[in-house]
Design a protein around this motif. Sequence first.
Motif, PDB file in Angstrom:
ATOM      1  N   PRO A  26       0.828  -1.102   0.059  1.00 42.53           N
ATOM      2  CA  PRO A  26      -0.048   0.010   0.041  1.00 42.53           C
ATOM      3  C   PRO A  26       0.762   1.256  -0.070  1.00 42.53           C
ATOM      4  O   PRO A  26       0.596   2.236  -0.610  1.00 42.53           O
ATOM      5  N   ALA A  27       1.815   1.330   0.646  1.00 45.62           N
ATOM      6  CA  ALA A  27       2.797   2.627   0.809  1.00 45.62           C
ATOM      7  C   ALA A  27       3.419   2.720  -0.754  1.00 45.62           C
ATOM      8  O   ALA A  27       3.737   3.960  -0.725  1.00 45.62           O
ATOM      9  N   VAL A  28       3.568   1.748  -1.303  1.00 47.04           N
ATOM     10  CA  VAL A  28       4.203   2.058  -2.771  1.00 47.04           C
ATOM     11  C   VAL A  28       3.098   2.666  -3.632  1.00 47.04           C
ATOM     12  O   VAL A  28       3.382   3.356  -4.565  1.00 47.04           O
ATOM     13  N   ALA A  29       2.162   1.792  -3.511  1.00 52.25           N
ATOM     14  CA  ALA A  29       0.912   2.360  -4.411  1.00 52.25           C
ATOM     15  C   ALA A  29       0.597   4.014  -4.216  1.00 52.25           C
ATOM     16  O   ALA A  29       0.280   4.407  -5.061  1.00 52.25           O
ATOM     17  N   GLU A  30       0.627   3.956  -2.930  1.00 54.91           N
ATOM     18  CA  GLU A  30       0.242   5.603  -2.657  1.00 54.91           C
ATOM     19  C   GLU A  30       1.152   6.451  -3.038  1.00 54.91           C
ATOM     20  O   GLU A  30       1.020   7.575  -3.506  1.00 54.91           O
ATOM     21  N   LEU A  31       2.633   6.022  -3.058  1.00 57.74           N
ATOM     22  CA  LEU A  31       3.540   6.958  -3.627  1.00 57.74           C
ATOM     23  C   LEU A  31       3.454   6.964  -4.870  1.00 57.74           C
ATOM     24  O   LEU A  31       3.704   8.265  -5.531  1.00 57.74           O
ATOM     25  N   LEU A  32       3.362   6.087  -5.586  1.00 57.66           N
ATOM     26  CA  LEU A  32       3.140   6.029  -7.257  1.00 57.66           C
ATOM     27  C   LEU A  32       1.922   6.878  -7.694  1.00 57.66           C
ATOM     28  O   LEU A  32       2.064   7.575  -8.606  1.00 57.66           O
ATOM     29  N   ARG A  33       0.757   6.732  -6.755  1.00 55.18           N
ATOM     30  CA  ARG A  33      -0.440   8.037  -7.080  1.00 55.18           C
ATOM     31  C   ARG A  33       0.019   9.273  -6.891  1.00 55.18           C
ATOM     32  O   ARG A  33      -0.183  10.055  -7.587  1.00 55.18           O
ATOM     33  N   ARG A  34       0.747   9.566  -5.708  1.00 60.47           N
ATOM     34  CA  ARG A  34       1.161  10.867  -5.451  1.00 60.47           C
ATOM     35  C   ARG A  34       2.012  11.415  -6.471  1.00 60.47           C
ATOM     36  O   ARG A  34       2.146  12.768  -6.905  1.00 60.47           O
ATOM     37  N   LEU A  45       6.268  -2.504 -12.207  1.00 63.16           N
ATOM     38  CA  LEU A  45       6.609  -2.591 -10.781  1.00 63.16           C
ATOM     39  C   LEU A  45       5.938  -3.835 -10.251  1.00 63.16           C
ATOM     40  O   LEU A  45       6.266  -4.653  -9.453  1.00 63.16           O
ATOM     41  N   ARG A  46       4.441  -3.945 -10.490  1.00 66.31           N
ATOM     42  CA  ARG A  46       3.686  -5.158 -10.292  1.00 66.31           C
ATOM     43  C   ARG A  46       4.128  -6.333 -10.535  1.00 66.31           C
ATOM     44  O   ARG A  46       4.312  -7.418 -10.070  1.00 66.31           O
ATOM     45  N   ALA A  47       4.508  -6.346 -11.947  1.00 67.21           N
ATOM     46  CA  ALA A  47       5.171  -7.853 -12.371  1.00 67.21           C
ATOM     47  C   ALA A  47       6.287  -8.082 -11.898  1.00 67.21           C
ATOM     48  O   ALA A  47       6.565  -9.291 -11.537  1.00 67.21           O
ATOM     49  N   VAL A  48       7.330  -7.239 -11.450  1.00 65.43           N
ATOM     50  CA  VAL A  48       8.491  -7.646 -10.948  1.00 65.43           C
ATOM     51  C   VAL A  48       8.404  -8.002  -9.370  1.00 65.43           C
ATOM     52  O   VAL A  48       8.855  -8.870  -8.822  1.00 65.43           O
ATOM     53  N   HIS A  49       7.355  -7.121  -8.742  1.00 63.40           N
ATOM     54  CA  HIS A  49       7.180  -7.390  -7.176  1.00 63.40           C
ATOM     55  C   HIS A  49       6.650  -8.786  -7.412  1.00 63.40           C
ATOM     56  O   HIS A  49       6.695  -9.780  -6.292  1.00 63.40           O
ATOM     57  N   ASP A  50       5.463  -9.168  -8.151  1.00 59.67           N
ATOM     58  CA  ASP A  50       4.982 -10.434  -8.144  1.00 59.67           C
ATOM     59  C   ASP A  50       5.873 -11.778  -8.298  1.00 59.67           C
ATOM     60  O   ASP A  50       5.784 -12.777  -7.492  1.00 59.67           O
ATOM     61  N   THR A  79       9.840  -1.010  -5.969  1.00 66.07           N
ATOM     62  CA  THR A  79      10.145   0.348  -6.000  1.00 66.07           C
ATOM     63  C   THR A  79      11.576   0.572  -6.922  1.00 66.07           C
ATOM     64  O   THR A  79      11.909   1.391  -7.064  1.00 66.07           O
ATOM     65  N   HIS A  80      12.153  -0.399  -7.523  1.00 64.51           N
ATOM     66  CA  HIS A  80      13.425  -0.534  -7.881  1.00 64.51           C
ATOM     67  C   HIS A  80      13.510   0.297  -9.033  1.00 64.51           C
ATOM     68  O   HIS A  80      14.543   1.132  -9.157  1.00 64.51           O
ATOM     69  N   ASP A  81      12.422   0.505  -9.738  1.00 65.86           N
ATOM     70  CA  ASP A  81      12.504   1.663 -11.051  1.00 65.86           C
ATOM     71  C   ASP A  81      11.726   2.765 -10.751  1.00 65.86           C
ATOM     72  O   ASP A  81      11.575   3.416 -11.664  1.00 65.86           O
ATOM     73  N   VAL A  82      11.487   3.252  -9.539  1.00 62.48           N
ATOM     74  CA  VAL A  82      10.714   4.202  -9.249  1.00 62.48           C
ATOM     75  C   VAL A  82      11.163   5.579  -9.764  1.00 62.48           C
ATOM     76  O   VAL A  82      10.704   6.644 -10.122  1.00 62.48           O
ATOM     77  N   GLY A  83      12.619   5.715  -9.986  1.00 60.95           N
ATOM     78  CA  GLY A  83      13.426   6.851 -10.441  1.00 60.95           C
ATOM     79  C   GLY A  83      12.895   7.130 -11.965  1.00 60.95           C
ATOM     80  O   GLY A  83      13.275   8.107 -12.312  1.00 60.95           O
ATOM     81  N   LYS A  84      12.425   6.121 -12.596  1.00 63.06           N
ATOM     82  CA  LYS A  84      11.834   6.488 -14.123  1.00 63.06           C
ATOM     83  C   LYS A  84      10.771   7.489 -13.914  1.00 63.06           C
ATOM     84  O   LYS A  84      10.311   7.732 -15.067  1.00 63.06           O
ATOM     85  N   THR A  85       9.910   7.657 -12.767  1.00 59.26           N
ATOM     86  CA  THR A  85       8.920   8.790 -12.940  1.00 59.26           C
ATOM     87  C   THR A  85       9.724  10.176 -13.253  1.00 59.26           C
ATOM     88  O   THR A  85       9.230  11.203 -13.651  1.00 59.26           O
ATOM     89  N   LEU A  86      11.131  10.242 -12.760  1.00 62.21           N
ATOM     90  CA  LEU A  86      11.901  11.395 -13.123  1.00 62.21           C
ATOM     91  C   LEU A  86      12.709  11.274 -14.401  1.00 62.21           C
ATOM     92  O   LEU A  86      12.934  12.270 -14.885  1.00 62.21           O
ATOM     93  N   HIS A  87      12.804   9.910 -14.737  1.00 56.46           N
ATOM     94  CA  HIS A  87      13.532   9.821 -16.088  1.00 56.46           C
ATOM     95  C   HIS A  87      12.630   8.738 -17.077  1.00 56.46           C
ATOM     96  O   HIS A  87      13.014   7.560 -17.260  1.00 56.46           O
ATOM     97  N   ARG A 117      17.980   1.702  -1.041  1.00 55.00           N
ATOM     98  CA  ARG A 117      18.872   1.322  -1.730  1.00 55.00           C
ATOM     99  C   ARG A 117      18.691   0.559  -2.973  1.00 55.00           C
ATOM    100  O   ARG A 117      19.395   0.506  -3.853  1.00 55.00           O
ATOM    101  N   PHE A 118      17.752  -0.273  -2.667  1.00 57.70           N
ATOM    102  CA  PHE A 118      17.312  -1.049  -3.926  1.00 57.70           C
ATOM    103  C   PHE A 118      17.189  -0.531  -5.279  1.00 57.70           C
ATOM    104  O   PHE A 118      17.389  -1.013  -6.379  1.00 57.70           O
ATOM    105  N   ALA A 119      16.553   0.758  -5.086  1.00 56.29           N
ATOM    106  CA  ALA A 119      16.420   1.670  -6.462  1.00 56.29           C
ATOM    107  C   ALA A 119      17.715   1.829  -7.334  1.00 56.29           C
ATOM    108  O   ALA A 119      17.815   2.022  -8.417  1.00 56.29           O
ATOM    109  N   ALA A 120      18.890   1.794  -6.388  1.00 60.31           N
ATOM    110  CA  ALA A 120      20.203   2.139  -6.881  1.00 60.31           C
ATOM    111  C   ALA A 120      20.983   1.166  -7.203  1.00 60.31           C
ATOM    112  O   ALA A 120      21.889   0.999  -7.998  1.00 60.31           O
ATOM    113  N   THR A 121      20.565  -0.239  -6.563  1.00 57.49           N
ATOM    114  CA  THR A 121      21.568  -1.426  -6.745  1.00 57.49           C
ATOM    115  C   THR A 121      20.789  -2.510  -7.439  1.00 57.49           C
ATOM    116  O   THR A 121      21.653  -3.629  -7.440  1.00 57.49           O
ATOM    117  N   HIS A 122      19.858  -2.257  -7.886  1.00 63.82           N
ATOM    118  CA  HIS A 122      19.085  -3.548  -8.486  1.00 63.82           C
ATOM    119  C   HIS A 122      19.693  -4.049  -9.884  1.00 63.82           C
ATOM    120  O   HIS A 122      19.579  -5.174 -10.241  1.00 63.82           O
TER     121      HIS A 122
END
Length: 200
Positions: A26-34, A45-50, A79-87, A117-122
């Motif tokens: 839920p915290a990740v889904a909320e972040l993506l909505r924000r 992200l759902r496919a990788v999380h699954d 959240t590994h690719d969440v930086g793609k919201t900026l890129h 850290r996982f966003a940077a190390t995946h």
Amino acid sequence: MTTPPDSGLSRALDAPGEPPLRPLPPAVAELLRRLSAPPRLAAHLRAVHDAAVDLADWLQGRHPGLAVDRDAVLFGAATHDVGKTLHPEELSGPGSAHEEAGRRLLLSHGFAPSLARFAATHASWDDPAATVEDLLVSMADKVWKDQRVPGLEDRFVRELADATGREPWEEYLALDDLLTRLGADAPRRLAFQAAFPVET
């Protein structure tokens, strides 16, 4: 900012998927909505999380005494690719700018460094400092689309064999069986992701 319930992002986060995909934490889904994240990113992200849930469950069942932070693995995969919201250009093309950007983004939203850290190390599974949790996130990011990386798998097998005292070949056969089963659903996961636009 509230995402309209009929938006592409809401569908990417909430649609059951085929095969059925588990929802993001839920915290990740909320972040993506924000962040008004691109729908394609949420679907990815759902496919990788699954895939990460299946990997973590397999590891817990096979090695119940092995100390692995399951929640961290699932957060990292989600959240590994969440930086793609900026890129967003890296959603449809190569690039690694999203990695450090994602770590900073998570930190700025109050997430602990141990999770951010996982966003940077995946993509850095070959780093000698990579933990079993890092390797699981990296593997989930490959197997969701049935990509096999021998070096990554060998590293993971060595970690398991060292931790458990089992023979590496024994660990490899069990892992190979799991990755083959997970890979069989890759075409449907890829179709789910492709059904959502890159643009917000």
